[in-house]
Design a protein around this motif. Structure first.
Motif, mmCIF file in Angstrom:
data_model
loop_
_atom_site.group_PDB
_atom_site.id
_atom_site.type_symbol
_atom_site.label_atom_id
_atom_site.label_comp_id
_atom_site.label_asym_id
_atom_site.label_seq_id
_atom_site.Cartn_x
_atom_site.Cartn_y
_atom_site.Cartn_z
ATOM 1 N N ILE A 418 0.846 -1.199 0.000
ATOM 2 C CA ILE A 418 0.000 0.000 0.000
ATOM 3 C C ILE A 418 0.874 1.237 0.000
ATOM 4 N N GLU A 421 2.069 5.514 -4.514
ATOM 5 C CA GLU A 421 2.680 5.181 -5.803
ATOM 6 C C GLU A 421 2.131 3.889 -6.366
ATOM 7 N N HIS B 109 20.617 -12.681 6.456
ATOM 8 C CA HIS B 109 20.461 -11.383 5.779
ATOM 9 C C HIS B 109 19.192 -10.665 6.208
ATOM 10 N N PHE B 110 18.110 -11.465 6.239
ATOM 11 C CA PHE B 110 16.795 -10.819 6.312
ATOM 12 C C PHE B 110 16.499 -10.342 7.716
ATOM 13 N N GLU B 111 16.921 -11.138 8.703
ATOM 14 C CA GLU B 111 16.813 -10.655 10.075
ATOM 15 C C GLU B 111 17.766 -9.486 10.269
ATOM 16 N N GLN B 113 19.133 -7.351 8.102
ATOM 17 C CA GLN B 113 18.728 -6.114 7.419
ATOM 18 C C GLN B 113 17.589 -5.449 8.170
ATOM 19 N N LYS B 127 7.751 -1.675 12.995
ATOM 20 C CA LYS B 127 7.288 -1.259 11.669
ATOM 21 C C LYS B 127 7.921 0.053 11.229
ATOM 22 N N MET B 147 9.665 4.868 -4.472
ATOM 23 C CA MET B 147 8.515 4.034 -4.803
ATOM 24 C C MET B 147 8.141 3.185 -3.601
ATOM 25 N N ASP B 148 9.123 2.595 -2.975
ATOM 26 C CA ASP B 148 8.872 1.848 -1.754
ATOM 27 C C ASP B 148 9.733 2.473 -0.690
ATOM 28 N N ASP B 160 3.840 10.444 3.392
ATOM 29 C CA ASP B 160 3.462 10.304 1.987
ATOM 30 C C ASP B 160 4.714 10.116 1.141
ATOM 31 N N ASN B 161 4.652 9.234 0.181
ATOM 32 C CA ASN B 161 5.786 9.128 -0.729
ATOM 33 C C ASN B 161 5.348 9.348 -2.162
ATOM 34 N N GLN B 188 -7.306 2.545 5.436
ATOM 35 C CA GLN B 188 -5.891 2.557 5.077
ATOM 36 C C GLN B 188 -5.679 2.858 3.586
ATOM 37 N N ILE B 189 -6.515 2.287 2.744
ATOM 38 C CA ILE B 189 -6.356 2.511 1.302
ATOM 39 C C ILE B 189 -6.970 3.851 0.912
ATOM 40 N N VAL B 192 -4.594 6.645 1.039
ATOM 41 C CA VAL B 192 -3.654 6.645 -0.072
ATOM 42 C C VAL B 192 -4.246 7.366 -1.279
#
Lengths: 483, 378
Positions: A418, A421, B109-111, B113, B127, B147-148, B160-161, B188-189, B192
């Motif tokens: 979500i 973008e 790696h994933f933990e 990072q 979060k 973007m992310d 906001d991005n 939530q959506i 956006v």
């Protein structure tokens, strides 16, 4: 959201809506449908045709293509006579001749849109993402084979078999560096003539096989377990896209590329992982994978992951247990596990936001609109007004299965997708499809196929133009999902 | 012409800018800027900054030591692919912290990072990220350009991005359309879609695809008074299990990208360079010993590279733990003798004027986190 959207890509305009959606969804698991797709983007009749045999490549051909590509590339680069423009022209031709990932990507998306087995395809997409391969070290030529053949067929069998096939596949052995791993006490290491080059283990695949593909950190294994697992894996694979690959393989007595065990590179002796003793030699991997696949940690970890992906971000414990029970009862027989997922998804009332690519493919399927090139277009360099290249659309949506990426794959949590973008791209893609993809002009029929709720119909009725109505349906909870 | 798709995204690197001041800001804006270069995959500190004076180095990893190191002092050298950074060090506008890590030792790696970005020692428990929380404490929870959003720059509050899309043959949504979607969707959506509606049409030109241009672009944005206070560049592929080599291997190609990025920022930031601190961040270092494929596996301690005019600069800061087997973490990895969270905390303290105790308590949830400020900035 109707079940066919939760676990499939929805109904296309030629499909009849079945009252028994659950039965229909489960029946798709049982039999693979023929590979189909469109020949051309702009063709009048949008009838899919059987995918041409000449664009389906087996592993042997792929390994040969990879090595031919490399040889030819070197030849062009080293040439003293060719001009810079000629070189780049020849390089492009070499790419088209030997780099067949264009076709793999096309076949992948066309099957989802035009195939008769969308539910099956959705589970394939799940496992492709679970066993992520990134585009590095020349893996891209093998990825399509892993996706279509190994995982595509593997979902008809047991999880331990699938994991074994994926683990010893050239794409995985290359992506996670096992092709470089050599047992420290192997014949190869002992007879190493090049004293500057030390040969030894590489634990990359061993670590991810345990952490990401099977038991997960829940199993609390030690660093030594990982190291010993790497010893079991040593010997599997050698550099597959090497120009001298044929010689390597002949010398090692290997004819099947999916069974590339090089005895000379293997670590001799027994190995202990998580308290279990494994024998020396090739059979150890099989036994090790069986144990990992059977572990209760694997069953818990994967039952949860399936529920998160297909049901909702925070599934009920009952959902997870239902899937896990089916897993245990069937010994990890994937059709039974997937059937359990569908049965729980059918009862679900919690929302689930679909992956951007899943949503885009479903939109193309339900609307009957064209989104991607046909196979004939690819080499003719056809440009259409819409963005029809698969790679570009996947990248724009942030979900390219052929990209350089980390082995943990795309998030299965809807919440992670979500952002303004991501949502704006969904609007833009719908707009593009409406303008250039010639979707079904009968919006009411599309609304019925999508199973739109009263609230969605009310929303659509507020729009003035046809394009806006189309976009609103595309971005509705029924098509896109929710969190 | 380059397509906008390549905007903020070059060969292997992606950029996120955050901490744009909220419109209508009345207080005086802080001048400090923080740039984090996230090196994904585990950067090999022993390859980037080899301790040449340690006699055990050659024995442990002879074939991975560069043949032409830049001498920093009698003990440490620098890999030649970090030449630009070396000049910054010489001029006193860069520093190195060596044998350092977040106290995460499990080599996933994933933990890892997740831990180094969230700043929470329990993987996947938070979060938000430490940089995002710092921006909130500094009063800068504005928009972000990406973007992310990488975890590190996510705050507790909603940010906001934006990141221009490029889908040919489509029309930008009208406000009517996004308002309808906003009214229809759940909270939530819905939020956006409100943001899409509120977003101003951006008139951004394309940015070239190379890392230098990307960094220059980010630097120039940050140089503005109302520019973003934080940038995060993510650079992947440090996970060199194979083909790392001593000189022209995979790891060193990645290091030269870091060098390019640092130089790009310096050019782009202009005067703002003196108010900036740039630091690298990686999930772990790599094994001391070379593995079987001229590479290294996942380890623990690594090095942090820092640059920018805010630094006192010029030094390699380390309590060298040694490379003998008994000195190593679990007899295989470089020990960490400096908690890298302290380094991050010092940078936040200097650039955003936050109090160390606040950073330790509220951003890293570790009240006893040692203060490292004096080593870097005094």
């Amino acid at each position: 959201m109707r079940l066919m959207h939760r676990v499939g890509f929805g109904y296309n305009p030629n499909e009849t809506l079945d009252k028994d959606e659950v039965g229909q969804a489960i029946s798709q698991l049982e039999s693979p449908a023929p590979r189909v797709g469109l020949r051309k983007f702009n063709q009048m009749e949008k009838l899919p045709e059987p995918w041409p045999d000449e664009h389906i490549y087996d592993l042997q051909t792929r390994v040969k293509f990879a090595s031919d590509y490399r040889k030819e590339k070197e030849r062009i680069e080293e040439s003293l006579y060719l001009s810079k423009t000629d070189k780049s022209k020849l390089k492009n031709r070499n790419k088209r001749k030997h780099r067949i990932d264009f076709y793999d990507r096309l076949a992948f998306v066309h099957q989802a849109i035009y195939g008769a087995d969308p539910v099956r395809q959705r589970f394939i997409h799940f496992w492709i993402n679970h066993f992520t391969i990134g585009d590095t070290n020349g893996t891209r030529i093998y990825m399509g084979h892993l996706y279509q053949d190994v995982i595509g067929n593997g979902i008809d069998g047991y999880f331990n078999d699938l994991t074994y096939e994926v683990t010893r596949h050239p794409a995985m052995l290359t992506y996670l560096d096992n092709v470089y791993s050599v047992g420290e006490n192997s014949i190869r290491a002992k007879k190493n003539k090049n004293k500057n080059k030390q040969l030894g283990l590489n634990d990359n695949l061993a670590r991810e096989l345990m952490e990401l593909h099977t038991v997960s950190p829940l199993a609390a294994y030690s660093e030594e377990d990982i190291h010993n697992a790497a010893k079991i894996l040593a010997g599997w694979g050698d550099v597959f896209n090497h120009k001298e690959y044929a010689k390597h393989f002949r010398e090692a007595g290997i004819s099947d590329m999916n069974d590339a065990y090089f005895k000379r590179r293997a670590e001799p002796g027994t190995k202990i992982v998580m308290g279990v003793v494994y024998p020396s030699g090739k059979k150890a991997l099989r036994l090790f994978v069986n144990d990992l696949a059977r572990s209760k940690f694997t069953i818990d970890f994967l039952s949860r992951k399936l529920c998160v992906h297909f049901i909702t971000d925070t599934p009920d414990i009952e959902d997870i247990q239902y899937v896990a029970n089916s897993w245990r009862r069937s010994n990890g027989f994937l059709p039974a596990v997937h059937k359990a997922v569908i049965e729980r998804a059918a009862l679900a009332s919690s929302p689930k936001l679909q992956w951007p690519l899943t949503w885009a493919l479903a939109l193309a399927r339900v609307s009957g609109g064209t989104l991607f090139y046909g196979w004939e277009d690819v080499f003719q360099g056809v440009h259409t007004k819409g963005e029809s290249k698969v790679r570009k659309i996947m990248e724009e949506l942030g979900q390219n299965f052929w990209s350089r990426r980390q082995p943990d794959g795309f998030s299965v949590y809807g919440e992670d997708w979500i952002s303004s973008e991501h949502m704006e791209r969904r609007i833009l893609l719908s707009s593009m499809m409406f303008k250039h993809g010639k979707p079904d002009s009968n919006l009411d029929a599309m609304i019925a196929r999508a199973g739109a709720t009263e609230a969605t119909i009310k929303l659509i009725n507020q729009a003035k133009t046809k394009e806006e109505k189309f976009i609103l349906l595309a971005c509705s909870k029924d098509m896109m999902g929710d969190v | 012409m380059l397509s906008r798709r390549n905007f903020l995204w070059s060969s292997g690197a992606s950029l996120a800018l955050s901490g744009f001041p909220v419109h209508g800001w009345t207080k005086e804006l802080p001048r400090g800027r923080v740039v984090v270069i996230v090196l994904e995959g585990g950067m090999d500190g022993l390859a980037a900054v080899p301790p040449l004076g340690d006699t055990d180095l050659h024995q442990m990893r002879g074939e991975l030591i560069t043949s032409a190191p830049i001498a920093l002092n009698p003990f440490f050298g620098l890999h030649p692919s970090l030449g630009g950074f070396g000049r910054m060090l010489h001029n006193g506008e860069a520093a190195i912290v060596h044998a350092t890590a977040f106290p995460y030792t499990k080599r996933s790696h994933f933990e890892g990072q997740n831990v180094v970005q969230s700043g929470n020692m329990v993987p996947f428990a938070s979060k938000s990220g430490w940089l995002g929380r710092a921006l909130e404490f500094a009063g800068l929870p504005g928009r972000a350009l990406s973007m992310d959003m990488p975890l590190i720059s996510r705050g507790e509050a909603d940010v906001d991005n934006y990141y221009p899309a490029s889908i040919r043959g489509s029309t930008k949504p009208s406000a009517t359309l996004t308002n309808l979607l906003s009214a229809y969707h759940s909270e939530q959506i819905s939020k956006v879609f409100d943001k899409i509606a509120a977003k101003n049409a951006l008139k951004e030109g394309p940015v070239a695809r190379d890392n230098v241009s990307l960094a220059k672009y980010a630097g120039a944005k940050m140089a503005l008074d109302e520019g973003p206070a934080a940038a995060v560049i993510t650079l992947g592929e440090f996970d060199t299990h194979a083909d790392q080599r001593a000189d022209n291997g995979r790891h060193h190609r990645q290091l030269s990208k870091v060098d390019d990025i640092l130089l790009g920022f310096k050019t782009g930031l202009k005067d703002r360079w003196k108010d900036t601190v740039i630091l690298t961040l990686t999930e772990f270092g790599r094994t001391v010993k070379v593995n079987g494929s001229t590479g290294t596996d996942h380890g623990y301690g690594s090095a942090g590279l820092l640059a920018g005019g805010l630094l006192k600069g010029g030094a390699v800061i380390s309590q060298w733990p040694g490379l003998r087997k008994k000195d190593l973490f679990e007899e295989r990895d470089l020990q960490s003798s400096i908690d890298y969270r302290s380094v991050c905390a010092a940078c936040l303290e200097k650039a955003y004027g936050l109090d160390h105790d606040l950073i330790a308590n509220n951003i890293f949830q570790s009240p006893r986190l040692p203060r490292f400020y004096n080593h870097l900035f005094v």
